[in-house]
Design an enzyme around this catalytic site. Structure first.
Site, PDB file in Angstrom:
ATOM      1  N   ASP A  94      71.274  32.052  28.050  1.00 19.13           N
ATOM      2  CA  ASP A  94      72.519  31.278  28.185  1.00 19.13           C
ATOM      3  C   ASP A  94      73.643  32.164  28.702  1.00 19.13           C
ATOM      4  O   ASP A  94      74.358  31.812  29.650  1.00 19.13           O
ATOM      5  CB  ASP A  94      72.929  30.680  26.832  1.00 19.13           C
ATOM      6  N   THR A 181      68.714  24.178  24.965  1.00 17.62           N
ATOM      7  CA  THR A 181      68.316  25.501  24.468  1.00 17.62           C
ATOM      8  C   THR A 181      67.300  25.391  23.341  1.00 17.62           C
ATOM      9  O   THR A 181      66.430  26.257  23.198  1.00 17.62           O
ATOM     10  CB  THR A 181      69.552  26.291  23.997  1.00 17.62           C
TER      11      THR A 181
END
Length: 412
Positions: A94, A181
Site C-alpha cells: 500500500d 487489502t
C-alpha cells in the site's frame, strides 16, 4: 497543450442471469491491437498524455504488488502488515504503491495534487521505512537516486492535510493504492485493485484500474469462440477516458510475462429485469441491508436461483473490483448500503465511476443523484451519498431506484 501547462497556475449481448463471477460474459465485443499504449488516438483524447502516464505507473504498481505479495507469503514477510485505526490492514505494498504513483505523477505533473489513502506516520512508528524504500526503488524511473526522505515525502504528498482545496472546482489525482487489502494479505487468488483517476475542475476525466489476480480467458481476444474451462490468471488493466469509452486488456501475457497490448471495448451487461440480474454487495454487508431484500431472496449458487431469488456473487475484495466486474459485464449490479456514521472514501469509488459511465452504465446514490466528489470542500477525501450507492446499467438503474424509493426499509 498538456494538462501541466493548462493548470500551471493551480496550487497544489444480454448477460445470462446465472453466470458465475469467474465465467466470461457471452457477449459480442471487439478487440483492437495497437502499437500505441492506448486503444484510441491522441486526437480523440484531451488527456491522452495524462492517461498514458497513468497506465504506465499502474502497470508498474501492479508489478510491485505481485513482488511484495510473494514476500508476504514467505518467512521474510513477517511484520509487513499493519492495522489502521479502523481495523483495516495496510501493507508495505500500500505504502509502496502510493509512493511510486506520487513520485512519478509528481515528476510529470508537479502542479497537480494527489488525494490518496495513506500517510507515513505508521511506517515511521513501526520501522517499515526501509522495506518500502526498497520496493519503490525497483519500480521508480529514477529509483537509484531515491532517498528515504524522498519516499516518505511522496507518501505524505497524498495524505490527510497535505493540501487544502476550498469550495472552487479543483484538479487532482485520486489514488487507492490497494483496494481490497484484506484479500491481498490472504494470498491465493483473492482479488485486489490499484485504482487511479484524474479529476479536472470537478469532473472525473480518466481512470485506470489494475487487478493482478483477475482471470481472463482465451476467448476474450479471439473470434474462435468461448472456452469457459481454460481461465488464465493474467490480470486485467481497465482504462477509461471521457468520451472515449472503457477498455480492458490483459495486464501481462501469461506465457511470456510481457505486457499485453490487445484492447477490448467494455460495456455493462444488457440485463433488463431485476430478477435476472447478478448482484454484488460489500463483503462486510448482508443482503438484508438492501431494500430489495423485501422482494427477493439472495442465493449464492446459480442453480438454486428461483422466481423470487436473485444471484448474489461473492468476492473477497474491495469496492473497485466490483466496479470492474460491472464495467466488464461480469456482474449486473453493485449496490452498497451506507451505514449511519460510516465514512465513505473518495478513492474507493472515483475511478470506478468513470469506468462505469464510459461503459454505458450509471452510478448514483439511492435518491438517483450523481456522486458529488467535491462535497468535501476542504480535502476531497470523503463523499456523502444519500442512503447508499447504486452501480448498474441504465435500465436496471431506473427500476432498482423505484424499488428503493417504494421500500419502507430504506434508512437514510
Amino acid at each position: 497543450m498538456d494538462l501541466l501547462l493548462r493548470y500551471s497556475a493551480v496550487r497544489f449481448p444480454k448477460a445470462h442471469p446465472c453466470r458465475p463471477f469467474d465465467q466470461p460474459p457471452r457477449r459480442r465485443c471487439f478487440t483492437v491491437r495497437l502499437s500505441s499504449r492506448l486503444p484510441f488516438s491522441e486526437q480523440k483524447a484531451k488527456y491522452y498524455k495524462e492517461l498514458e502516464a497513468a497506465v504506465d505507473v499502474v502497470e508498474r504498481a501492479c508489478r510491485l504488488c505481485v513482488d511484495v505479495k510473494k514476500s508476504l507469503l514467505s518467512s521474510d514477510g513477517d511484520g509487513q502488515i499493519l492495522e489502521k485505526n479502523d481495523q483495516t490492514p495496510v501493507t508495505v505494498a500500500d505504502f509502496g504503491v502510493q509512493a511510486l504513483v506520487s513520485l512519478e505523477m509528481g515528476r510529470l505533473f508537479p502542479s497537480i495534487p494527489l488525494v490518496a489513502e495513506e500517510d507515513s506516520a505508521s511506517l515511521r512508528v513501526n520501522n517499515l521505512v526501509d522495506p518500502v524504500v526498497d520496493v519503490v526503488t525497483t519500480k521508480a524511473t529514477f529509483g537509484d537516486k531515491l532517498t528515504e526522505d524522498d519516499v516518505l515525502r511522496a507518501i505524505d504528498r497524498g495524505g490527510k492535510d497535505a493540501y487544502t482545496f476550498g469550495p472552487s472546482p479543483a484538479t487532482y489525482w485520486v489514488l487507492d493504492p490497494i483496494d481490497g487489502t484484506r484479500g491481498f494479505v490472504k494470498g491465493g487468488d483473492a482479488l485486489y485493485v490499484v485504482g487511479l483517476a484524474l479529476v479536472v475542475e470537478g469532473q472525473i476525466v480518466l481512470g485506470v484500474m489494475g487487478c493482478p489476480n483477475w482471470k481472463e480467458y482465451n476467448s476474450d481476444n479471439s473470434s474462435a469462440g468461448y472456452n469457459e474451462k481454460t481461465p488464465m490468471t493474467s490480470g486485467i488493466l481497465m482504462v477509461s477516458h471521457l468520451g472515449c469509452g472503457t477498455w480492458r486488456k490483459r495486464l501481462w501475457n501469461t506465457q511470456s510475462g510481457e505486457l499485453s497490448n490487445n484492447w477490448t471495448r467494455c460495456s455493462v451487461d444488457e440485463c433488463q429485469l431485476v430478477k435476472d440480474a447478478s448482484f454484488c454487495i460489500p463483503e462486510s454487508q448482508t443482503w438484508e441491508l438492501i431494500p430489495l431484500s423485501a422482494l427477493f431472496n439472495a442465493k449464492n449458487q446459480a442453480e438454486k436461483v428461483g422466481d423470487r431469488d436473485i444471484l448474489l456473487l461473492s468476492a473477497c475484495c474491495g469496492s473497485l473490483c466490483k466496479y470492474l466486474m460491472v464495467a466488464s459485464g461480469r456482474a449486473s449490479v453493485f449496490i452498497i448500503h451506507v451505514k449511519t456514521g460510516k465514512l465513505i472514501r473518495a478513492w474507493d469509488h472515483a475511478v470506478g465511476v468513470i469506468c462505469i459511465h464510459e461503459a454505458g452504465g450509471k452510478v448514483s446514490d439511492w435518491r438517483g443523484s450523481d456522486i458529488d466528489f467535491a462535497e468535501d470542500e476542504v480535502e476531497r477525501r470523503l463523499i456523502f451519498p444519500s442512503g447508499g450507492i447504486l452501480v448498474t446499467n441504465q435500465s436496471l438503474h431506473k427500476d432498482i431506484l423505484g424499488m428503493i424509493s417504494s421500500s419502507s426499509s430504506v434508512v437514510y
